[in-house]
Write a protein that holds these residues in place. Structure first.
Motif, short mmCIF file in Angstrom:
data_model
loop_
_atom_site.label_atom_id
_atom_site.label_comp_id
_atom_site.label_asym_id
_atom_site.label_seq_id
_atom_site.Cartn_x
_atom_site.Cartn_y
_atom_site.Cartn_z
N VAL A 113 0.86 -1.18 0.00
CA VAL A 113 0.00 0.00 0.00
C VAL A 113 0.90 1.23 0.00
N TYR A 114 0.61 2.17 -0.91
CA TYR A 114 1.45 3.36 -1.08
C TYR A 114 0.70 4.60 -0.60
N ASN A 115 1.45 5.53 -0.07
CA ASN A 115 0.85 6.81 0.35
C ASN A 115 0.87 7.80 -0.81
N ALA A 116 0.49 9.04 -0.50
CA ALA A 116 0.43 10.04 -1.56
C ALA A 116 1.80 10.36 -2.14
N SER A 117 2.86 10.10 -1.40
CA SER A 117 4.23 10.35 -1.89
C SER A 117 4.80 9.15 -2.62
N ASP A 118 3.93 8.17 -2.91
CA ASP A 118 4.33 6.95 -3.62
C ASP A 118 5.35 6.15 -2.81
N GLU A 119 5.20 6.19 -1.49
CA GLU A 119 6.05 5.41 -0.60
C GLU A 119 5.25 4.25 -0.02
N SER A 120 5.85 3.08 0.01
CA SER A 120 5.17 1.91 0.57
C SER A 120 5.12 2.05 2.09
N ILE A 121 3.91 2.00 2.63
CA ILE A 121 3.74 2.16 4.09
C ILE A 121 3.24 0.88 4.75
N GLY A 122 3.09 -0.16 4.01
CA GLY A 122 2.64 -1.42 4.59
C GLY A 122 2.20 -2.41 3.52
N GLU A 123 1.79 -3.56 3.98
CA GLU A 123 1.38 -4.63 3.06
C GLU A 123 0.08 -5.24 3.55
N ILE A 124 -0.82 -5.55 2.63
CA ILE A 124 -2.12 -6.12 3.00
C ILE A 124 -1.94 -7.59 3.37
N ASN A 125 -2.33 -7.90 4.60
CA ASN A 125 -2.25 -9.28 5.09
C ASN A 125 -3.58 -10.02 5.03
N ALA A 136 -7.54 3.08 -2.64
CA ALA A 136 -7.89 3.20 -4.06
C ALA A 136 -7.13 2.14 -4.86
N VAL A 137 -7.79 1.62 -5.89
CA VAL A 137 -7.21 0.57 -6.72
C VAL A 137 -6.99 1.14 -8.12
N ALA A 138 -5.79 0.98 -8.64
CA ALA A 138 -5.47 1.45 -9.99
C ALA A 138 -4.84 0.31 -10.77
N ASP A 139 -5.38 0.05 -11.96
CA ASP A 139 -4.82 -0.99 -12.83
C ASP A 139 -3.53 -0.50 -13.47
N GLN A 140 -2.59 -1.42 -13.57
CA GLN A 140 -1.33 -1.11 -14.24
C GLN A 140 -1.48 -1.35 -15.74
N PRO A 141 -0.98 -0.45 -16.58
CA PRO A 141 -1.15 -0.61 -18.03
C PRO A 141 -0.43 -1.85 -18.55
N ASP A 142 -1.13 -2.51 -19.48
CA ASP A 142 -0.58 -3.71 -20.14
C ASP A 142 -0.17 -4.77 -19.13
N SER A 143 -0.92 -4.89 -18.06
CA SER A 143 -0.57 -5.87 -17.02
C SER A 143 -1.83 -6.21 -16.22
N ASP A 144 -1.77 -7.35 -15.55
CA ASP A 144 -2.86 -7.75 -14.66
C ASP A 144 -2.62 -7.26 -13.24
N ASP A 145 -1.53 -6.56 -13.01
CA ASP A 145 -1.20 -6.07 -11.67
C ASP A 145 -2.04 -4.84 -11.33
N ILE A 146 -2.13 -4.58 -10.04
CA ILE A 146 -2.83 -3.40 -9.55
C ILE A 146 -1.91 -2.64 -8.59
N LYS A 147 -2.25 -1.39 -8.35
CA LYS A 147 -1.51 -0.59 -7.38
C LYS A 147 -2.51 0.00 -6.39
N LEU A 148 -2.20 -0.17 -5.10
CA LEU A 148 -3.08 0.28 -4.03
C LEU A 148 -2.49 1.52 -3.38
N THR A 149 -3.30 2.54 -3.27
CA THR A 149 -2.85 3.77 -2.61
C THR A 149 -3.87 4.16 -1.55
N THR A 150 -3.40 4.94 -0.59
CA THR A 150 -4.26 5.39 0.50
C THR A 150 -3.87 6.80 0.93
N THR A 151 -4.81 7.47 1.57
CA THR A 151 -4.53 8.79 2.11
C THR A 151 -3.85 8.71 3.47
N GLU A 152 -3.76 7.52 4.02
CA GLU A 152 -3.10 7.34 5.31
C GLU A 152 -1.59 7.51 5.13
#
Length: 210
Positions: free
Chosen positions: A96-108, A144-160
């Motif tokens: 999970v990434y914050n607004a600065s595109d920094e990873s702040i944790g992982e969904i367990n 928030a969930v955002a699809d990665q282009p040309d991929s099945d991956d997603i990117k998760l971001t949060t305001t936290e």
């Protein structure tokens, strides 16, 4: 002389006729006329009902209703994943990434409501390689969930932020709460078995007099 003879013969014939007539009348009245015997006609037995054909049985109302119900039930099943749907396996393990595109944790884990829908995402924050990590249940509408282009991956971001998640209360599952309650219950050691009691010592014998 001749006339008397004729009269006598006529009288005799008349007497014979009178005597014979009652006998013939009695025979006619006592003897019933012969009649032909009555004949009974047998009506033909009704033919057995012909069972319906296989095609007619297949089109009975009950069968048609069941077929319609099965078709309606099949329409409720999903046959493929839509563009706006994400698998739970895709969420779990994602950073999970914050607004600065920094990873702040992982969904367990994901907390799912019984009535449907996802209530929160359990994010592991702090620690290193799982050591000292704390689980925080972030409301799912804050991710928030955002699809990665040309991929099945997603990117998760949060305001936290990393600091807000570290300061948030730790999330505990039902099994963790139950284990803590069982551990907090004191063990009752006041009762002992009858065979485990220590017998009282025997009284000391008095010393012999000198």
């Amino acid at each position: 002389m001749k006339e008397r003879l004729i009269s006598s013969v006529a009288a005799g014939a008349l007497l014979v006729g009178v005597a014979v007539a009652p006998m013939s009348f009695a025979q006619q009245t006592t003897t019933p006329p012969a009649t032909a015997p009555e004949t009974q006609t047998m009506e033909p037995a009704p033919a057995p009902a012909t069972p319906p054909a296989a095609d007619e049985q297949a089109q009975t109302p009950d069968t048609a209703d069941k077929t319609t119900d099965m078709a309606a039930d099949d329409a409720t099943y999903l046959t493929e994943q839509a563009e706006n749907q994400v698998s739970a396996n895709t969420y779990i393990g994602q950073s999970v990434y914050n607004a600065s595109d920094e990873s702040i944790g992982e969904i367990n884990d994901l907390i799912i409501e019984k009535e449907g829908g996802i209530a929160a995402a359990v994010v592991g924050v702090g620690g290193f390689l799982g050591i000292g990590e704390k689980n925080v249940a972030v409301p799912f509408d804050k991710i928030a969930v955002a699809d990665q282009p040309d991929s099945d991956d997603i990117k998760l971001t949060t305001t936290e932020t990393a600091d807000s998640l570290k300061a948030a209360p730790e999330f505990k599952t039902k099994s963790q709460l139950m284990a803590e309650r069982n551990a907090d219950q004191p063990v009752d050691t006041s009762t002992t078995s009858a065979t485990g009691t220590t017998p009282a010592p025997a009284p000391a014998e008095p010393a012999p007099q000198q």
